[in-house]
Enzyme design. Sequence first.
Site, mmCIF file in Angstrom:
data_model
loop_
_atom_site.group_PDB
_atom_site.id
_atom_site.type_symbol
_atom_site.label_atom_id
_atom_site.label_comp_id
_atom_site.label_asym_id
_atom_site.label_seq_id
_atom_site.Cartn_x
_atom_site.Cartn_y
_atom_site.Cartn_z
ATOM 1 N N TYR A 1 30.799 -148.572 26.065
ATOM 2 C CA TYR A 1 30.064 -147.957 27.177
ATOM 3 C C TYR A 1 29.349 -146.685 26.703
ATOM 4 C CZ TYR A 1 29.250 -145.577 31.631
ATOM 5 O OH TYR A 1 28.679 -144.916 32.700
ATOM 6 N N CYS B 1 50.116 -103.511 71.140
ATOM 7 C CA CYS B 1 51.021 -104.138 70.164
ATOM 8 C C CYS B 1 50.249 -104.392 68.870
ATOM 9 C CB CYS B 1 51.557 -105.447 70.732
ATOM 10 S SG CYS B 1 52.333 -106.483 69.499
ATOM 11 N N ARG C 1 30.844 -135.525 57.148
ATOM 12 C CA ARG C 1 30.985 -135.818 58.571
ATOM 13 C C ARG C 1 30.672 -134.571 59.398
ATOM 14 N NH1 ARG C 1 34.894 -135.119 62.372
ATOM 15 N NH2 ARG C 1 34.764 -136.582 64.089
ATOM 16 N N LYS D 1 44.268 -145.915 56.330
ATOM 17 C CA LYS D 1 43.507 -144.720 56.710
ATOM 18 C C LYS D 1 43.530 -143.773 55.510
ATOM 19 C CE LYS D 1 42.901 -141.326 60.349
ATOM 20 N NZ LYS D 1 42.837 -140.133 59.518
ATOM 21 N N SER E 1 35.564 -139.576 65.846
ATOM 22 C CA SER E 1 36.883 -139.631 65.215
ATOM 23 C C SER E 1 37.691 -140.734 65.896
ATOM 24 C CB SER E 1 37.564 -138.278 65.287
ATOM 25 O OG SER E 1 37.616 -137.875 66.613
ATOM 26 N N GLU F 1 43.219 -151.600 58.358
ATOM 27 C CA GLU F 1 42.835 -151.021 57.064
ATOM 28 C C GLU F 1 43.678 -149.778 56.814
ATOM 29 O OE1 GLU F 1 38.773 -149.854 57.740
ATOM 30 O OE2 GLU F 1 38.125 -151.898 58.153
ATOM 31 N N GLU G 1 35.072 -142.913 52.971
ATOM 32 C CA GLU G 1 35.919 -141.756 52.717
ATOM 33 C C GLU G 1 35.925 -141.467 51.230
ATOM 34 O OE1 GLU G 1 37.080 -140.926 55.663
ATOM 35 O OE2 GLU G 1 38.688 -139.495 55.283
#
Length: 670
Positions: free
Chosen positions: A36, A432, A136, A115, A82, A113, A174
């Site tokens: 290669y 505080c 995304r 995830k 989503s 599938e 992904e």
Amino acid sequence: MEEKIKKRIDSLISEINNHNHAYYVLDDPKLSDKEYDSLFRELEELEKEYPSLVTDLSPTQRVGHPVSSGLQSYDHAVPMLSLSNAINDEEITDFYKRIKKWLNNSEVDFVAEPKIDGLGVSLIYKNGILERALTRGDGFKGEDITHNVKTINAIPLQLRKSVKTPTFIEVRGEIFMNISDFNKLNKSRELLGEKLFANARNAAAGSVRQLDPQITASRNLSIFCYEIGGSEDIEFNNQVEMLDYLKSIGLPVNPLSKKITSASEMIAYHHTLESNRNHIDYEIDGSVIKVNNYKRRERLGLRSRSPRWAIAAKFKAKQAESQIIGIDLQVGRTGVVTPVAKIKEVELSGVMISSATLHNQDEIDRKDIRINDFVLIERSGDVIPKITQVLKNKRLQNTQKFSISDYKWPDPDCKIERIEGEAAYRCINPNCKSRVMGILEHFCSKNAMNIEGMGPQIVKQLFEADLLNSFDDIYKIKYEDLINLDRFKNKSAMNLIDSINQSKKTTFPRFLFGLGIPNVGQHISKIMDKYCNSSLEKLTELTVEEMVEIDGIGETVAIAIQDYFNDNNNKNIVESCLQLGIEIIPTTYDTSKMTMLNHKVVITGSFESLSRSDLKLRLEKLGATVSSSVSSKTSVVIVGKNPGSKLSKAQDLSIKIIEEKDLFEFLNED
Ligand code: IVH
């Protein structure tokens, strides 16, 4: 002669592409590394000698120049939604039952599938050539990462020839890093004294968001593709067919997907995947179960942020054992007191953990959690680790019970009270220290004003040096103030002043979110931005009645916003920030496509051709505000089957009415 060279170059490119495909996609290499490399070198040399023959599609061009202007944002043509979650077998079964019910109990095929726990991306190919890759992002807008995606050998620059090369196809998948590569990367970073990545997903995300593609190219990333966002002149009937097509055009598709038909098969698939999880060299955090048939998907439609036709069944979080060595109290920016267990440091899915949240006193009492107890710690995703179980059989003699009310506060002015009707306690001291620091930390944080270098430690230091009390103080800090403080040197002081100045140009959602108004998160801030056209003045003038009319805004939020701006102290601080140079850059929506900007639309009834939530999304993309009740301010009412009283109210008020048959013309989509 050149003709001959061109032929040789073409043949080298095709051989190298074939090898990449065999190696990275099919996992079945046909050439040795040496063979290669020699092809690649020959190509490089020929191209060096004949620069006019270099094309963008040559594998030598995968690593291009750094992008100097930062990552550009682009709208997704179709939002990247989503998935809603199922956290146990029962919820998987509920999903199955829901789908069956909605589809009138007919036979339904599903595809299950893995995830992949990576970074969702969209790849746009025009006439078979990779044109753009976007992250995304928030689902509506993503960042342009084309220069980096091109360095990923598993992603073809040109699609392989198949039945048809579409003029346009947007593929979703992904990007991830193999666990073995992630471990190698962290080892070498450790040797170089660089910051370690918390997990493989962060490493992949960090690699893909680089400006310099050289860095991405050195990171060994890969991808699995699983959906298409849109396509022209090619259509698919179902997921199985689509995944086969993606494979045929040379895109990597996960080999573990499976067609199934029943709830028990869904559960079996999920558990088998979970028990094989540790034998797979990439992180998966669950299974995704999708309706196979695309027409049926259309019928099922979308909820506001996720489709009805799919569910993400999540794995149980990984657990680790440790021992509680103490309990501290933390006061958040809203004053709520959270007990935090200090534990003996332990590794949990690649991250060292030394504290875990105990939520509240009720939780401590219910689980009988004591100092010195041995416990199981769980962490899912990026959330704070929590204690899931006390190992009572290991309990020692010297355990100590803990009660919030016995806690000795370092600040004598701090007093805590139980919030009525809740398990939580709140510190009622308005000054505080922990609370004020929490408020300031939040304002500076990444999703708010994003002041780099102004993390919790520095906020604490500046607060204790009396340089910080309210937001506007940040913009009064000078180099001279910093240089006299511990740990600040010339460079760090200049850097911090620089980041403070940079943060001055901001957006409406960042600023509003940064103010830390109770219940006003990022999503609500974006809704208000759109409604107010990025004008703070308009926001402060809105009444509760007007705000509750805005879709997505409820009464609690509306009252909180109004209370905030009714307080003169808050008003003065905001005003002072603006005077000190904070500039809100109006959000630019692509107004050329926003034919319905400032239109108030109401939807009533149901539709044959699309779901209500889908319709709402389309309208919002055109700039319209979709609200739930008809008033004199409503511009249009869209009427489907079985409309409610909104139709008659619209008729009474003579408001324009659109029926389903005219809908697509109205949306300009005919
Ligand atoms: S389908 C409309 N399939 O999970 C839903 N998503 O929580 C489209 N993810 O944003 C997504 N593996 O980034 C789908 N096999 C898979 C997936 C997958 C990982 C991610 C994706 C999505 C997120 C949703």
